[in-house]
Design a protein around this motif. Structure first.
Motif, PDB file in Angstrom:
ATOM      1  N   GLY A 161       0.774  -1.236   0.000  1.00  0.00           N
ATOM      2  CA  GLY A 161       0.000   0.000   0.000  1.00  0.00           C
ATOM      3  C   GLY A 161       0.804   1.284   0.000  1.00  0.00           C
ATOM      4  N   ILE A 162       2.015   1.260   0.548  1.00  0.00           N
ATOM      5  CA  ILE A 162       2.784   2.489   0.712  1.00  0.00           C
ATOM      6  C   ILE A 162       4.050   2.503  -0.133  1.00  0.00           C
ATOM      7  N   LYS A 163       4.787   1.421  -0.131  1.00  0.00           N
ATOM      8  CA  LYS A 163       6.063   1.353  -0.845  1.00  0.00           C
ATOM      9  C   LYS A 163       5.956   1.749  -2.315  1.00  0.00           C
ATOM     10  N   PRO A 164       4.925   1.279  -3.051  1.00  0.00           N
ATOM     11  CA  PRO A 164       4.820   1.674  -4.464  1.00  0.00           C
ATOM     12  C   PRO A 164       4.685   3.184  -4.661  1.00  0.00           C
ATOM     13  N   LEU A 165       4.153   3.885  -3.666  1.00  0.00           N
ATOM     14  CA  LEU A 165       3.974   5.319  -3.784  1.00  0.00           C
ATOM     15  C   LEU A 165       5.302   6.056  -3.681  1.00  0.00           C
TER      16      LEU A 165
END
Length: 453
Positions: free
Chosen positions: A127-131
């Motif tokens: 949920g966060i790393k790709p951002l």
């Protein structure tokens, strides 16, 4: 004592409005139970078994749902049968020390050692790393700190738990999932690939074992106690009414979980149309599915699904384990203190990363699941309080469970050539054969003693 079918039907389906929960109260309680169960493992593993099972999806899903849905609800009912919120009562007929040790190990596993850290690591990875587009350690540390601060705050404000879990987070999570599912179902015709590995010859047993990874059976005792406490706050004290309310809440929860598991598995099986290669868990499959069906906005929607699902489980686990440890350790520390300790340990371990957490958990799960399944079955099938049946069953099941844990950890098992002669041992279910034999011996022993007393 024999119970006629009509009586059983009346007990299970009696007027839910009469001396029990009204529907308007039952649904929020059910959503709290569902949202507490549904977390990281529930999103990680169904896409993977769908991808690997391919055309054997249906039978693999059935096996997965028995351990991922049926057994957790059985655990909730087992707690309801005891009528209290002390988890040690589930295993107390064996031995008080045994009960405390087993429940402590189970609570630590479903709590700060594996399950809670996994929720933070998984939600960050997907949920966060790709951002961010980078993999700096400080990013996970910062995210985990904020994640567990929020989880602790909600978990330790009981008046807010029902509101957040039952009325805000869970509906938002379901909306996100429905959007993804509709897109998958509107896609071209279902084209699953060929079954891989053990899913080719034994899809049911493999699916059954994969259900262990959700850890929901272990959590069911904690969540069952919390559900029982919540139902009691509505003024329901009669044991039959409590069991009935837990049953209905469990059935609603089971329906939601089974529905989501099947469609996550369906999406995984369908992923063969645009994916190839090997996957260690379902995270990569979920990312690819969101990108395939939702385009550039898929990452944001998937991020919302992951974060909401993981937060709800983290909050529920911190609250439930804090309550249980407060009782287990004779109220020497407050619930708030236990909540802080659980959040801090979970924060520390979450920084090891998702893959390491999953790897470390497998041997412990292979040990705990046979033990907890046997305990749930004994309580639900009316042997609660029968020391002879419990001891004959649980000591031998515990022995076989230790063997399963050693095998999962790749540690040589003494006398394995002898143990392999036990039916279902090679398939990983020798403990079940032993449980049936032990229970039979316990029943015979109990009847013989009862006849002479």
């Amino acid at each position: 004592m024999k119970t006629h079918g009509k009586c059983v039907f009346v007990f299970l389906t009696g007027d839910i409005m009469n001396n029990s929960l009204s529907l308007s109260k039952l649904i929020p309680v059910s959503l709290v139970l569902f949202s507490s169960f549904f977390g990281a493992g529930n999103l990680l593993f169904p896409p993977l078994f769908g991808y690997l099972s391919g055309s054997n999806l249906n039978i693999a899903t059935l096996g997965f749902c028995i351990t991922g849905v049926g057994l957790p609800i059985l655990g909730v009912l087992a707690i309801a049968m005891t009528g209290g919120n002390d988890l040690t009562e589930v295993a107390a007929p064996v031995n008080i020390a045994y009960a405390k040790i087993i429940m402590f190990v189970s609570s630590m596993s479903i709590g700060p050692l594996f399950a809670i850290p996994r929720t933070a690591a998984f939600s960050y990875e997907i949920g966060i790393k790709p951002l961010f587009g980078t993999t700096e350690p400080w990013q996970l540390a910062l995210y985990s700190a904020l994640y567990f601060a929020f989880s602790y705050y909600v978990a330790n404000n009981p008046s807010k738990v029902l509101n957040w879990l039952g009325k805000v987070l869970t509906p938002a999570l379901l909306v996100c999932l429905v959007i993804l599912f509709v897109k998958v179902l509107l896609a071209p015709s279902f084209t699953p690939g060929a079954p891989q590995g053990e899913y080719l010859n034994a899809p049911f047993l493999k699916g059954f074992q994969e259900g262990y990874n959700t850890m929901d059976l272990l959590a069911s005792f904690l969540f069952g106690a919390a559900t029982l406490t919540t139902i009691k706050t509505f003024g329901i004290e009669n044991k039959k009414m409590l069991i009935r309310a837990c049953l209905w809440a469990g059935l609603i929860t089971a329906g939601l979980l089974a529905f989501i598991y099947y469609f996550l598995g369906y999406a995984g099986a369908e992923a063969h149309r645009y994916l190839s290669g090997e996957f260690s868990n379902g995270a990569g499959i979920l990312v690819a599915t969101a990108h395939e069906y939702l385009g550039s906005g898929g990452t944001l929607i998937l991020s919302a699904i992951i974060i909401l699902a993981c937060l709800t489980t983290s909050i529920g686990l911190i609250a439930a384990i804090s309550d249980y440890f407060h009782l287990l350790f004779n109220k020497k520390l407050s619930k708030q203190t236990f909540g802080i300790l659980i959040a801090l340990l979970s924060f520390s371990l979450s920084n090891f990363g998702l893959d390491m957490i999953i790897k470390m958990a497998i041997p412990i799960l292979c040990f705990l699941y046979p033990v907890m399944i046997a305990l749930a079955l004994l309580n639900v099938f009316g042997f609660g309080g029968n020391k002879r049946v419990f001891r004959c069953t649980m000591w031998i099941v515990t022995l076989f469970a230790i063997v399963e844990g050693l095998k999962a950890a790749a540690i040589p098992v003494p006398m394995e050539s002898i143990l392999s002669s036990v039916p279902l041992y090679d398939e990983g279910f020798g403990w079940f054969t032993a449980a049936v034999m032990g229970a039979a011996v316990g029943v015979i022993w109990d009847r013989m003693k009862g006849a002479t007393e």
